[in-house]
Design a protein around this motif. Structure first.
Motif, PDB file in Angstrom:
ATOM      1  N   SER A 144       8.169  -9.782   1.021  1.00  0.00           N
ATOM      2  CA  SER A 144       8.572  -8.514   0.404  1.00  0.00           C
ATOM      3  C   SER A 144       7.443  -7.943  -0.444  1.00  0.00           C
ATOM      4  O   SER A 144       7.144  -6.740  -0.385  1.00  0.00           O
ATOM      5  CB  SER A 144       9.819  -8.722  -0.469  1.00  0.00           C
ATOM      6  OG  SER A 144      10.910  -9.168   0.298  1.00  0.00           O
ATOM      7  N   LEU A 145       6.820  -8.798  -1.240  1.00  0.00           N
ATOM      8  CA  LEU A 145       5.724  -8.350  -2.094  1.00  0.00           C
ATOM      9  C   LEU A 145       4.516  -7.933  -1.269  1.00  0.00           C
ATOM     10  O   LEU A 145       3.829  -6.947  -1.598  1.00  0.00           O
ATOM     11  CB  LEU A 145       5.343  -9.452  -3.084  1.00  0.00           C
ATOM     12  CG  LEU A 145       6.396  -9.795  -4.144  1.00  0.00           C
ATOM     13  CD1 LEU A 145       5.950 -11.002  -4.957  1.00  0.00           C
ATOM     14  CD2 LEU A 145       6.652  -8.604  -5.059  1.00  0.00           C
ATOM     15  N   ASP A 146       4.257  -8.660  -0.185  1.00  0.00           N
ATOM     16  CA  ASP A 146       3.134  -8.281   0.678  1.00  0.00           C
ATOM     17  C   ASP A 146       3.407  -6.944   1.363  1.00  0.00           C
ATOM     18  O   ASP A 146       2.476  -6.164   1.600  1.00  0.00           O
ATOM     19  CB  ASP A 146       2.859  -9.367   1.727  1.00  0.00           C
ATOM     20  CG  ASP A 146       1.928 -10.449   1.202  1.00  0.00           C
ATOM     21  OD1 ASP A 146       0.979 -10.094   0.473  1.00  0.00           O
ATOM     22  OD2 ASP A 146       2.147 -11.628   1.493  1.00  0.00           O
ATOM     23  N   TYR A 147       4.656  -6.675   1.667  1.00  0.00           N
ATOM     24  CA  TYR A 147       4.999  -5.363   2.233  1.00  0.00           C
ATOM     25  C   TYR A 147       4.634  -4.259   1.236  1.00  0.00           C
ATOM     26  O   TYR A 147       4.017  -3.256   1.600  1.00  0.00           O
ATOM     27  CB  TYR A 147       6.489  -5.300   2.565  1.00  0.00           C
ATOM     28  CG  TYR A 147       6.940  -3.913   2.969  1.00  0.00           C
ATOM     29  CD1 TYR A 147       6.838  -3.493   4.289  1.00  0.00           C
ATOM     30  CD2 TYR A 147       7.427  -3.008   2.022  1.00  0.00           C
ATOM     31  CE1 TYR A 147       7.220  -2.216   4.671  1.00  0.00           C
ATOM     32  CE2 TYR A 147       7.803  -1.726   2.384  1.00  0.00           C
ATOM     33  CZ  TYR A 147       7.704  -1.345   3.701  1.00  0.00           C
ATOM     34  OH  TYR A 147       8.069  -0.071   4.055  1.00  0.00           O
ATOM     35  N   VAL A 148       5.020  -4.463  -0.028  1.00  0.00           N
ATOM     36  CA  VAL A 148       4.709  -3.473  -1.063  1.00  0.00           C
ATOM     37  C   VAL A 148       3.199  -3.293  -1.174  1.00  0.00           C
ATOM     38  O   VAL A 148       2.690  -2.172  -1.282  1.00  0.00           O
ATOM     39  CB  VAL A 148       5.294  -3.913  -2.423  1.00  0.00           C
ATOM     40  CG1 VAL A 148       4.866  -2.945  -3.525  1.00  0.00           C
ATOM     41  CG2 VAL A 148       6.806  -4.003  -2.355  1.00  0.00           C
ATOM     42  N   ARG A 149       2.473  -4.417  -1.128  1.00  0.00           N
ATOM     43  CA  ARG A 149       1.012  -4.368  -1.278  1.00  0.00           C
ATOM     44  C   ARG A 149       0.360  -3.639  -0.113  1.00  0.00           C
ATOM     45  O   ARG A 149      -0.469  -2.745  -0.306  1.00  0.00           O
ATOM     46  CB  ARG A 149       0.469  -5.793  -1.362  1.00  0.00           C
ATOM     47  CG  ARG A 149      -1.044  -5.895  -1.450  1.00  0.00           C
ATOM     48  CD  ARG A 149      -1.485  -7.346  -1.532  1.00  0.00           C
ATOM     49  NE  ARG A 149      -1.101  -8.110  -0.355  1.00  0.00           N
ATOM     50  CZ  ARG A 149      -1.788  -8.119   0.789  1.00  0.00           C
ATOM     51  NH1 ARG A 149      -2.891  -7.388   0.913  1.00  0.00           N
ATOM     52  NH2 ARG A 149      -1.382  -8.842   1.817  1.00  0.00           N
ATOM     53  N   VAL A 150       0.745  -3.990   1.113  1.00  0.00           N
ATOM     54  CA  VAL A 150       0.090  -3.419   2.293  1.00  0.00           C
ATOM     55  C   VAL A 150       0.469  -1.952   2.475  1.00  0.00           C
ATOM     56  O   VAL A 150      -0.394  -1.118   2.760  1.00  0.00           O
ATOM     57  CB  VAL A 150       0.455  -4.227   3.560  1.00  0.00           C
ATOM     58  CG1 VAL A 150      -0.076  -3.529   4.807  1.00  0.00           C
ATOM     59  CG2 VAL A 150      -0.108  -5.638   3.457  1.00  0.00           C
ATOM     60  N   VAL A 151       1.738  -1.620   2.271  1.00  0.00           N
ATOM     61  CA  VAL A 151       2.167  -0.232   2.411  1.00  0.00           C
ATOM     62  C   VAL A 151       1.491   0.640   1.356  1.00  0.00           C
ATOM     63  O   VAL A 151       1.211   1.812   1.575  1.00  0.00           O
ATOM     64  CB  VAL A 151       3.702  -0.122   2.327  1.00  0.00           C
ATOM     65  CG1 VAL A 151       4.154   1.320   2.184  1.00  0.00           C
ATOM     66  CG2 VAL A 151       4.328  -0.725   3.571  1.00  0.00           C
ATOM     67  N   GLY A 152       1.212   0.024   0.196  1.00  0.00           N
ATOM     68  CA  GLY A 152       0.482   0.741  -0.844  1.00  0.00           C
ATOM     69  C   GLY A 152      -1.004   0.817  -0.563  1.00  0.00           C
ATOM     70  O   GLY A 152      -1.771   1.287  -1.394  1.00  0.00           O
ATOM     71  N   ASN A 153      -1.416   0.325   0.631  1.00  0.00           N
ATOM     72  CA  ASN A 153      -2.799   0.429   1.083  1.00  0.00           C
ATOM     73  C   ASN A 153      -3.762  -0.358   0.198  1.00  0.00           C
ATOM     74  O   ASN A 153      -4.951  -0.083   0.157  1.00  0.00           O
ATOM     75  CB  ASN A 153      -3.233   1.902   1.166  1.00  0.00           C
ATOM     76  CG  ASN A 153      -4.444   2.085   2.075  1.00  0.00           C
ATOM     77  OD1 ASN A 153      -4.656   1.298   2.994  1.00  0.00           O
ATOM     78  ND2 ASN A 153      -5.225   3.110   1.808  1.00  0.00           N
ATOM     79  N   ASN A 154      -3.211  -1.325  -0.543  1.00  0.00           N
ATOM     80  CA  ASN A 154      -3.999  -2.223  -1.385  1.00  0.00           C
ATOM     81  C   ASN A 154      -4.733  -1.527  -2.525  1.00  0.00           C
ATOM     82  O   ASN A 154      -5.332  -2.178  -3.371  1.00  0.00           O
ATOM     83  CB  ASN A 154      -5.033  -3.001  -0.546  1.00  0.00           C
ATOM     84  CG  ASN A 154      -4.381  -3.951   0.429  1.00  0.00           C
ATOM     85  OD1 ASN A 154      -3.534  -4.737   0.045  1.00  0.00           O
ATOM     86  ND2 ASN A 154      -4.758  -3.870   1.679  1.00  0.00           N
ATOM     87  N   ALA A 155      -4.714  -0.198  -2.538  1.00  0.00           N
ATOM     88  CA  ALA A 155      -5.498   0.523  -3.535  1.00  0.00           C
ATOM     89  C   ALA A 155      -4.629   1.230  -4.557  1.00  0.00           C
ATOM     90  O   ALA A 155      -5.124   1.730  -5.554  1.00  0.00           O
ATOM     91  CB  ALA A 155      -6.383   1.556  -2.826  1.00  0.00           C
ATOM     92  N   VAL A 156      -3.330   1.274  -4.282  1.00  0.00           N
ATOM     93  CA  VAL A 156      -2.427   1.976  -5.184  1.00  0.00           C
ATOM     94  C   VAL A 156      -1.970   1.032  -6.281  1.00  0.00           C
ATOM     95  O   VAL A 156      -1.346   0.022  -6.024  1.00  0.00           O
ATOM     96  CB  VAL A 156      -1.202   2.514  -4.413  1.00  0.00           C
ATOM     97  CG1 VAL A 156      -0.284   3.266  -5.364  1.00  0.00           C
ATOM     98  CG2 VAL A 156      -1.655   3.421  -3.287  1.00  0.00           C
ATOM     99  N   HIS A 157      -2.294   1.361  -7.499  1.00  0.00           N
ATOM    100  CA  HIS A 157      -1.894   0.525  -8.619  1.00  0.00           C
ATOM    101  C   HIS A 157      -0.494   0.905  -9.072  1.00  0.00           C
ATOM    102  O   HIS A 157      -0.055   2.046  -8.893  1.00  0.00           O
ATOM    103  CB  HIS A 157      -2.880   0.684  -9.776  1.00  0.00           C
ATOM    104  CG  HIS A 157      -4.266   0.214  -9.428  1.00  0.00           C
ATOM    105  ND1 HIS A 157      -4.576  -1.115  -9.270  1.00  0.00           N
ATOM    106  CD2 HIS A 157      -5.404   0.899  -9.197  1.00  0.00           C
ATOM    107  CE1 HIS A 157      -5.864  -1.230  -8.965  1.00  0.00           C
ATOM    108  NE2 HIS A 157      -6.384  -0.024  -8.904  1.00  0.00           N
TER     109      HIS A 157
END
Length: 216
Positions: A144-157
């Motif tokens: 779930s957390l990796d989904y948030v990270r990847v969908v956020g393109n890794n650059a969205v804080h």
């Protein structure tokens, strides 16, 4: 246990109330020519009212769309979340239809705060996931957390706007916040409550068994 959320829908007999969050029957009234709550609506085309049988609060619909409360069709926050995170969640819920990007930004901030509560530093989601995995983070929460990270393109804080966010991606984040809270907070709490019901002698026997196994 996670229960299915029934989104409020026009003229449905039952759904999760947008006010109290309870799955309940709804009484429907048409706005045109109705006397309602001591006010006369002589001619209001395309306006309907649904009244929750559980909390008696009124929701207003216009052209088959829920306009008050304006919740975007998402459930209330998990009640075991901290008050601070619930405030972020509810604010995101309130602005979902008006600003999906702002809503998603608030939800990423809520997820960052959850990571801090679980032992992360809250500065870098990828690093937090790695540290939490070392501490036996359940695989489904890690995904779930990796989904948030990847969908956020890794650059969205957390708390920042992602121009790619839309309502659909924000709605998924609402679901993830509640899923993570259910697995990491609610389920352990419920299990602990069940365990505490056991007689003291049984709990002492379990403790003795576990101490014996740890020494062997």
């Amino acid at each position: 246990m996670t229960t299915k959320y029934y989104t409020p829908k026009f003229k449905e007999k039952s759904f999760h109330c947008p006010h109290c969050g309870v799955y309940a029957n709804q009484l429907w009234l048409i706005g045109k020519g109705q006397s309602f709550v001591n006010r006369n609506f002589n001619s209001i085309p395309d306006v309907y009212f649904s009244i929750c049988h559980h909390c008696d609060k009124v929701s207003i619909w216009y052209k088959e769309n829920l306009i008050e409360p304006n919740i975007g069709g998402v459930p209330l926050p998990n009640q075991d979340l901290s008050e601070e995170i619930k405030e972020d969640y509810l604010e995101a819920r309130d602005i979902l239809n008006k600003s999906p990007r702002g809503s998603a930004a608030l939800l990423r901030l809520a997820i960052q705060k959850l990571c801090i509560e679980f032992g992360g530093k809250g500065k870098n989601l990828n690093q937090d996931i790695g540290e939490l995995v070392k501490n036996e983070l359940p695989p489904i929460v890690q995904q779930s957390l990796d989904y948030v990270r990847v969908v956020g393109n890794n650059a969205v804080h957390p708390g920042q706007i992602d121009l790619k966010d839309d309502k659909e991606s924000a709605v998924r984040l609402f679901d993830l916040v509640n899923i993570i809270a259910n697995i990491m907070i609610t389920q352990p709490k419920e299990i602990e409550e069940l365990y505490n019901i056991l007689p003291e002698e049984q709990k002492k026997a379990i403790e003795k068994r576990d101490n014996k196994n740890s020494l062997s």
